[in-house]
Design an enzyme around this catalytic site. Structure first.
Site, PDB file in Angstrom:
ATOM      1  N   ALA A  76       3.745  -3.107  -2.694  1.00 27.61           N
ATOM      2  CA  ALA A  76       3.053  -2.091  -3.497  1.00 27.61           C
ATOM      3  C   ALA A  76       1.816  -2.689  -4.142  1.00 27.61           C
ATOM      4  O   ALA A  76       1.731  -3.907  -4.339  1.00 27.61           O
ATOM      5  CB  ALA A  76       3.993  -1.533  -4.571  1.00 27.61           C
ATOM      6  N   ASP A  77       0.884  -1.820  -4.466  1.00 28.11           N
ATOM      7  CA  ASP A  77      -0.310  -2.256  -5.177  1.00 28.11           C
ATOM      8  C   ASP A  77      -0.800  -1.103  -6.048  1.00 28.11           C
ATOM      9  O   ASP A  77      -0.663   0.066  -5.687  1.00 28.11           O
ATOM     10  CB  ASP A  77      -1.414  -2.688  -4.213  1.00 28.11           C
ATOM     11  N   THR A  78      -1.375  -1.460  -7.186  1.00 27.14           N
ATOM     12  CA  THR A  78      -1.895  -0.470  -8.122  1.00 27.14           C
ATOM     13  C   THR A  78      -3.287  -0.874  -8.573  1.00 27.14           C
ATOM     14  O   THR A  78      -3.528  -2.048  -8.865  1.00 27.14           O
ATOM     15  CB  THR A  78      -0.970  -0.347  -9.351  1.00 27.14           C
TER      16      THR A  78
END
Length: 198
Positions: A76-78
């Site tokens: 995941a990445d934000t």
């Protein structure tokens, strides 16, 4: 459910304690993989959404290389985005204050991508949330920056901590702002046959 394979334990390719806490919150059995570091520099001219999707895929792939063969791996990445500018994690308290000053009283986007890989197959989901910070005086911003809470967070604030006091409105996924949009993540878990509520 799109995938009829037997349920399997998930591997989380992230060192983020917030992502681990969110998975634990919904009862997902998982192990954490400390995937090798990857270059998180945006490519020249890369749109924020494309960047976040690429990072999620690369993190999942790096984790998959270290997981048992065929096991489901979640990356995941934000990114916190003002206009088309990606605001990364601050280098220090002064940098955090500069970022908070930039966001003060304005709306920004938080884009989170989640990628689940299992064997040769993968799926990706994206969440976009709009957040507006309160219009705060410089002393309040400086006091928050001095707490150090935002130093390891994109955008220099933590909505799940003291930083919640900075936020005026949020439209979209709260868990996406924390770092792992749960509705999108659950859809991927169901596709891969990974249990939750355990």
């Amino acid at each position: 459910m799109a995938d009829a394979r037997a349920p399997s334990r998930l591997y989380l390719a992230s060192g983020s304690p917030r992502r681990a806490e969110l998975l634990a919150q919904i009862g997902v059995p998982f192990d954490v993989l400390r995937a090798p570091g990857i270059d998180e520099t945006p490519a020249p001219g890369e749109a924020p959404r494309v960047y976040v999707e690429r990072m999620a895929r690369e993190k999942a792939a790096a984790g998959q290389a270290r997981a048992p063969r065929g096991a489901p791996v979640l990356g995941a990445d934000t990114a916190v985005v003002l206009g088309e500018r990606i605001l990364g994690k601050p280098d220090d308290a002064d940098d955090a204050l500069a970022t908070l000053t930039l966001l003060n009283g304005r709306e920004h986007r938080v884009i989170s991508a989640v990628c689940l890989m299992r064997g040769d197959d993968w799926r990706l989901q994206v969440s976009e949330t709009r957040v507006r910070l309160r219009d705060l005086d410089p002393a309040t911003l400086a006091a928050y920056a001095a707490t150090g809470e935002g130093l390891d967070k994109a955008g220099a604030y933590g909505i799940q901590g003291r930083g919640a006091a900075l936020v005026a409105t949020i439209t979209g996924s709260y868990s996406g702002v924390v770092g792992l949009p749960l509705a999108e993540t659950v859809a991927l878990l169901e596709w891969a046959g990974v249990p939750y509520w355990q």
